[in-house]
Design a protein around this motif. Structure first.
Motif, PDB file in Angstrom:
ATOM      1  N   MET B  54       0.620  -1.205   0.406  1.00  0.00           N
ATOM      2  CA  MET B  54       0.084  -0.324   0.212  1.00  0.00           C
ATOM      3  C   MET B  54       1.045   1.694   0.185  1.00  0.00           C
ATOM      4  SD  MET B  54      -2.940   1.526   3.175  1.00  0.00           S
ATOM      5  CE  MET B  54      -2.794   2.939   2.795  1.00  0.00           C
ATOM      6  N   LEU B  55       0.533   2.178  -0.824  1.00  0.00           N
ATOM      7  CA  LEU B  55       1.568   3.358  -1.232  1.00  0.00           C
ATOM      8  C   LEU B  55       1.097   4.460  -0.380  1.00  0.00           C
ATOM      9  CD1 LEU B  55       3.831   4.420  -2.593  1.00  0.00           C
ATOM     10  CD2 LEU B  55       2.160   5.560  -3.928  1.00  0.00           C
ATOM     11  N   VAL B  56       1.956   4.729   0.652  1.00  0.00           N
ATOM     12  CA  VAL B  56       1.790   5.893   1.245  1.00  0.00           C
ATOM     13  C   VAL B  56       1.435   7.394   1.205  1.00  0.00           C
ATOM     14  CG1 VAL B  56       2.205   6.373   4.047  1.00  0.00           C
ATOM     15  CG2 VAL B  56       2.047   4.110   3.749  1.00  0.00           C
ATOM     16  N   ARG B  57       3.113   7.042   0.331  1.00  0.00           N
ATOM     17  CA  ARG B  57       3.743   8.152   0.708  1.00  0.00           C
ATOM     18  C   ARG B  57       4.748   8.128  -0.768  1.00  0.00           C
ATOM     19  NH1 ARG B  57       7.825  11.250   1.068  1.00  0.00           N
ATOM     20  NH2 ARG B  57       8.769   9.061   2.752  1.00  0.00           N
ATOM     21  N   GLY B  58       4.478   9.472  -1.597  1.00  0.00           N
ATOM     22  CA  GLY B  58       5.348   9.348  -3.344  1.00  0.00           C
ATOM     23  C   GLY B  58       4.341   8.704  -3.889  1.00  0.00           C
ATOM     24  N   LEU B  59       5.231   8.550  -5.316  1.00  0.00           N
ATOM     25  CA  LEU B  59       3.969   7.584  -6.170  1.00  0.00           C
ATOM     26  C   LEU B  59       4.938   7.132  -7.404  1.00  0.00           C
ATOM     27  CD1 LEU B  59       2.277   9.050  -8.200  1.00  0.00           C
ATOM     28  CD2 LEU B  59       4.015  10.688  -9.755  1.00  0.00           C
ATOM     29  N   VAL B  60       4.069   5.736  -7.828  1.00  0.00           N
ATOM     30  CA  VAL B  60       4.620   4.603  -8.256  1.00  0.00           C
ATOM     31  C   VAL B  60       3.917   4.509  -9.573  1.00  0.00           C
ATOM     32  CG1 VAL B  60       4.743   2.057  -8.259  1.00  0.00           C
ATOM     33  CG2 VAL B  60       5.503   3.805  -6.072  1.00  0.00           C
ATOM     34  N   LYS B  61       4.989   3.652 -10.599  1.00  0.00           N
ATOM     35  CA  LYS B  61       4.753   2.738 -11.711  1.00  0.00           C
ATOM     36  C   LYS B  61       4.521   2.006 -11.713  1.00  0.00           C
ATOM     37  CE  LYS B  61       8.767   3.537 -14.713  1.00  0.00           C
ATOM     38  NZ  LYS B  61       9.139   4.399 -15.661  1.00  0.00           N
ATOM     39  N   LEU B  62       3.850   1.445 -12.535  1.00  0.00           N
ATOM     40  CA  LEU B  62       3.058   0.214 -12.939  1.00  0.00           C
ATOM     41  C   LEU B  62       3.854   0.211 -14.659  1.00  0.00           C
ATOM     42  CD1 LEU B  62       0.764  -1.701 -11.198  1.00  0.00           C
ATOM     43  CD2 LEU B  62       3.229  -1.488 -10.400  1.00  0.00           C
ATOM     44  N   VAL B  63       5.148  -0.743 -14.920  1.00  0.00           N
ATOM     45  CA  VAL B  63       5.332  -0.640 -15.678  1.00  0.00           C
ATOM     46  C   VAL B  63       5.840  -2.104 -16.839  1.00  0.00           C
ATOM     47  CG1 VAL B  63       7.292   0.046 -15.597  1.00  0.00           C
ATOM     48  CG2 VAL B  63       6.769   0.628 -17.453  1.00  0.00           C
ATOM     49  N   LYS B  64       5.098  -2.366 -17.832  1.00  0.00           N
ATOM     50  CA  LYS B  64       5.293  -2.968 -18.959  1.00  0.00           C
ATOM     51  C   LYS B  64       6.345  -2.233 -19.793  1.00  0.00           C
ATOM     52  CE  LYS B  64       2.938  -6.857 -19.069  1.00  0.00           C
ATOM     53  NZ  LYS B  64       3.056  -8.252 -18.555  1.00  0.00           N
ATOM     54  N   ILE B  74       0.940   1.100 -16.979  1.00  0.00           N
ATOM     55  CA  ILE B  74       0.015   0.542 -16.898  1.00  0.00           C
ATOM     56  C   ILE B  74      -1.354   0.949 -15.616  1.00  0.00           C
ATOM     57  CG2 ILE B  74      -1.404  -1.791 -15.783  1.00  0.00           C
ATOM     58  CD1 ILE B  74      -0.085  -2.654 -18.163  1.00  0.00           C
ATOM     59  N   ARG B  75      -0.471   1.819 -14.805  1.00  0.00           N
ATOM     60  CA  ARG B  75      -1.254   2.114 -13.907  1.00  0.00           C
ATOM     61  C   ARG B  75       0.124   3.319 -13.233  1.00  0.00           C
ATOM     62  NH1 ARG B  75      -2.928  -0.789  -9.083  1.00  0.00           N
ATOM     63  NH2 ARG B  75      -3.632   0.998  -7.718  1.00  0.00           N
ATOM     64  N   LEU B  76      -0.468   4.320 -12.643  1.00  0.00           N
ATOM     65  CA  LEU B  76      -0.103   5.030 -12.679  1.00  0.00           C
ATOM     66  C   LEU B  76      -0.825   5.246 -10.282  1.00  0.00           C
ATOM     67  CD1 LEU B  76       0.833   8.535 -13.962  1.00  0.00           C
ATOM     68  CD2 LEU B  76       2.850   6.785 -13.273  1.00  0.00           C
ATOM     69  N   VAL B  77      -0.116   4.853  -9.228  1.00  0.00           N
ATOM     70  CA  VAL B  77      -0.432   4.400  -8.089  1.00  0.00           C
ATOM     71  C   VAL B  77      -0.442   5.994  -7.562  1.00  0.00           C
ATOM     72  CG1 VAL B  77      -0.473   2.681  -6.076  1.00  0.00           C
ATOM     73  CG2 VAL B  77       0.053   2.372  -8.328  1.00  0.00           C
ATOM     74  N   GLN B  78      -0.752   5.838  -6.908  1.00  0.00           N
ATOM     75  CA  GLN B  78      -1.449   7.067  -5.871  1.00  0.00           C
ATOM     76  C   GLN B  78      -1.664   6.902  -4.446  1.00  0.00           C
ATOM     77  OE1 GLN B  78      -1.725  10.421  -7.762  1.00  0.00           O
ATOM     78  NE2 GLN B  78      -2.230  10.092  -9.353  1.00  0.00           N
ATOM     79  N   PRO B  79      -1.187   8.232  -3.558  1.00  0.00           N
ATOM     80  CA  PRO B  79      -0.614   7.123  -2.184  1.00  0.00           C
ATOM     81  C   PRO B  79      -2.345   7.015  -1.853  1.00  0.00           C
ATOM     82  CG  PRO B  79       0.291   9.314  -2.080  1.00  0.00           C
ATOM     83  CD  PRO B  79      -0.313   9.056  -4.210  1.00  0.00           C
ATOM     84  N   GLY B  80      -2.421   5.878  -0.819  1.00  0.00           N
ATOM     85  CA  GLY B  80      -3.394   5.651  -0.501  1.00  0.00           C
ATOM     86  C   GLY B  80      -4.065   4.535  -0.861  1.00  0.00           C
ATOM     87  N   GLU B  81      -3.856   4.088  -2.033  1.00  0.00           N
ATOM     88  CA  GLU B  81      -3.858   3.025  -3.101  1.00  0.00           C
ATOM     89  C   GLU B  81      -3.336   1.808  -2.392  1.00  0.00           C
ATOM     90  OE1 GLU B  81      -5.359   6.016  -6.425  1.00  0.00           O
ATOM     91  OE2 GLU B  81      -3.589   4.645  -7.298  1.00  0.00           O
ATOM     92  N   THR B  82      -3.352   0.057  -2.914  1.00  0.00           N
ATOM     93  CA  THR B  82      -2.541  -0.224  -3.009  1.00  0.00           C
ATOM     94  C   THR B  82      -2.149  -0.759  -4.455  1.00  0.00           C
ATOM     95  OG1 THR B  82      -4.852  -2.506  -3.469  1.00  0.00           O
ATOM     96  CG2 THR B  82      -3.501  -0.701  -1.221  1.00  0.00           C
ATOM     97  N   PHE B  83      -1.214  -1.964  -4.739  1.00  0.00           N
ATOM     98  CA  PHE B  83      -0.308  -2.198  -5.646  1.00  0.00           C
ATOM     99  C   PHE B  83      -0.146  -3.758  -5.517  1.00  0.00           C
ATOM    100  CE2 PHE B  83       3.628  -1.017  -5.245  1.00  0.00           C
ATOM    101  CZ  PHE B  83       3.428  -0.521  -4.148  1.00  0.00           C
ATOM    102  N   GLY B  84      -0.036  -4.820  -6.980  1.00  0.00           N
ATOM    103  CA  GLY B  84       0.635  -5.912  -6.819  1.00  0.00           C
ATOM    104  C   GLY B  84      -0.033  -6.971  -5.313  1.00  0.00           C
ATOM    105  N   GLU B  85      -1.816  -5.730  -5.906  1.00  0.00           N
ATOM    106  CA  GLU B  85      -2.364  -7.108  -4.620  1.00  0.00           C
ATOM    107  C   GLU B  85      -3.290  -8.658  -4.966  1.00  0.00           C
ATOM    108  OE1 GLU B  85      -3.554  -4.276  -6.341  1.00  0.00           O
ATOM    109  OE2 GLU B  85      -4.845  -3.262  -5.474  1.00  0.00           O
TER     110      GLU B  85
END
Lengths: 233, 233
Positions: B54-64, B74-85
């Motif tokens: 779960m992203l608390v702070r920052g910015l994450v990209k999910l990329v192919k 694929i997706r830009l993950v914003q704080p408060g969102e989960t990824f890899g779930e």
DNA sequence: CGGCCTGTTGATGCGACTCAATTCAGGTGG
DNA sequence: CCACCTGAATTGAGTCGCATCAACAGGCCG
């Protein structure tokens, strides 16, 4: 349809694997048998879902239509698979339209009763999550293909996957059938029938495949695998 | 990080809404705080998942990434969102690579303990299903866009969505910031920075938007909405 | 100041979509 | 049983969107 018969069908579905016998009975009771003739629309994009479906017999396409009538097929649903299941949990309308490509027999699970039941069956919830995971995985791959690869790479991968599904392995000389018309296949691969036709012809002239009456024979798997990796320009 | 602090963070996440207070406590205990510097890879495509984030702070990209180095986000993950779930429930590897675009703070949920806990919390399972539903919905729309629409339509829709997210409504004169560089945005929209640059310039010359320092002002929402509907050729 | 990254703009080429004509297969009715 | 019709598949010619290659401007930082 009788309960006992429904149970038998449910037992074969991936979604319900590992679900206890008496739970299966409950599910069979709440499932409603619904049949659709060829060309019938099962649900429309944008409509509020009342439940989801499991395909028992036939073939269904999940399709997006653009304003000018062009189609993109999100997924071809085979017997034993469920569709429309995702929206049951989100308060959102169907993201695509479902249409029967052949005469279809389905089981319909009403949203409300199913949700109620889901709350008391951890195994079912777990299966549901796994099913949706695989859908996500599949969509991610499609997205990758459509945006990163050219048509020939997508087609090559599709042919290899079909071969794998049909024979459990990939090898020279293996033959398999296409699930539906080439026009539909084109829409599934994010292209149009003309381009698909040309690409197949090119594959044949390269010696990668043979074609006859909607059947494909792979003659050079290595060549296809190489092309499936191919990049967009 | 302290439990009480973690709990506060969890409470704000969509995934855990409606989860009982003592359950939240348990979740906070099993969550592990993990930080990543800018440019760090959080997980690689193809790697076996040990859990999700779960992203608390920052910015994450999910990329192919394609063999020739081209990227599709694929997706830009914003704080408060989960990824890899998603992959936690399927026995499959990560379908994409996650990379930190800024210094990131995350909470990591180990697969094993989380799954064990999921079995006893129907509310959490339900939320999980809803979250994945929305991901599916989102991917379906992206797939539709990339395969059916041209770049200008995708960009127009993206700008309108950003406006909606920022201000809760769409209207003339509203200004918002782009989440990251235009190069990243281009990869997210399935194109390249040059094309994005040209398309933005065209929007500006049409009087649909104003640009200044990574900020966009919408001046003609109707025009954008019309273009978002636009079809490929 | 000089290197680096991001963004912009121009010229060119290629993949694939469009339009159009033709062939073919399957199903229907006279 | 054959003529007819409809939908699918194929092939050719033309066009267009957009990726590529290339050059250059601006901002940031060591």
């Amino acid at each position: 349809m009788e309960i006992i018969q429904k149970k038998k069908i449910l037992r074969e579905a991936y979604l319900f694997s590992g679900v206890a016998e008496n739970d299966l009975e409950t599910l069979a009771e709440l499932a409603v048998s619904r049949d659709f003739p060829r060309q019938a629309v099962i649900f429309f994009e944008g409509k509020e879902p009342q439940g989801f479906f499991m395909l028992v017999r036939g073939l269904v396409k999940l399709v997006k239509t653009s304003p000018d009538g062009k189609e993109y097929i999100i997924r071809l649903v085979q017997p034993g698979e469920t569709f429309g299941e995702a929206v049951v949990f989100a308060d959102s309308p169907f993201p695509a339209t479902a249409m029967a490509l052949e005469d279809c027999q389905t089981l319909f699970f009403p949203k409300k009763t199913f949700l109620h039941y889901l709350a008391v069956s951890p195994a079912l919830a777990r299966n549901m999550l796994a099913t949706m995971s695989r859908l996500l995985y599949h969509l991610t791959r499609q997205l990758e293909d459509v945006s990163l690869k050219e048509v020939s790479a997508r087609l090559a991968r599709y042919l290899l996957e079909r071969c794998q599904e049909t024979h459990g392995r990939i090898g020279a000389g293996l033959t398999f059938a296409l699930p539906t018309t080439k026009t539909h296949l084109a829409a599934y691969l994010g292209t149009i029938s003309e381009t698909l036709s040309r690409t197949l012809a090119r594959f044949k002239s390269m010696g990668a495949i043979e074609m006859e009456k909607g059947k494909i024979t792979i003659t050079d798997p290595a060549l296809l695998q190489n092309m499936a990796k191919g990049t967009k320009s």
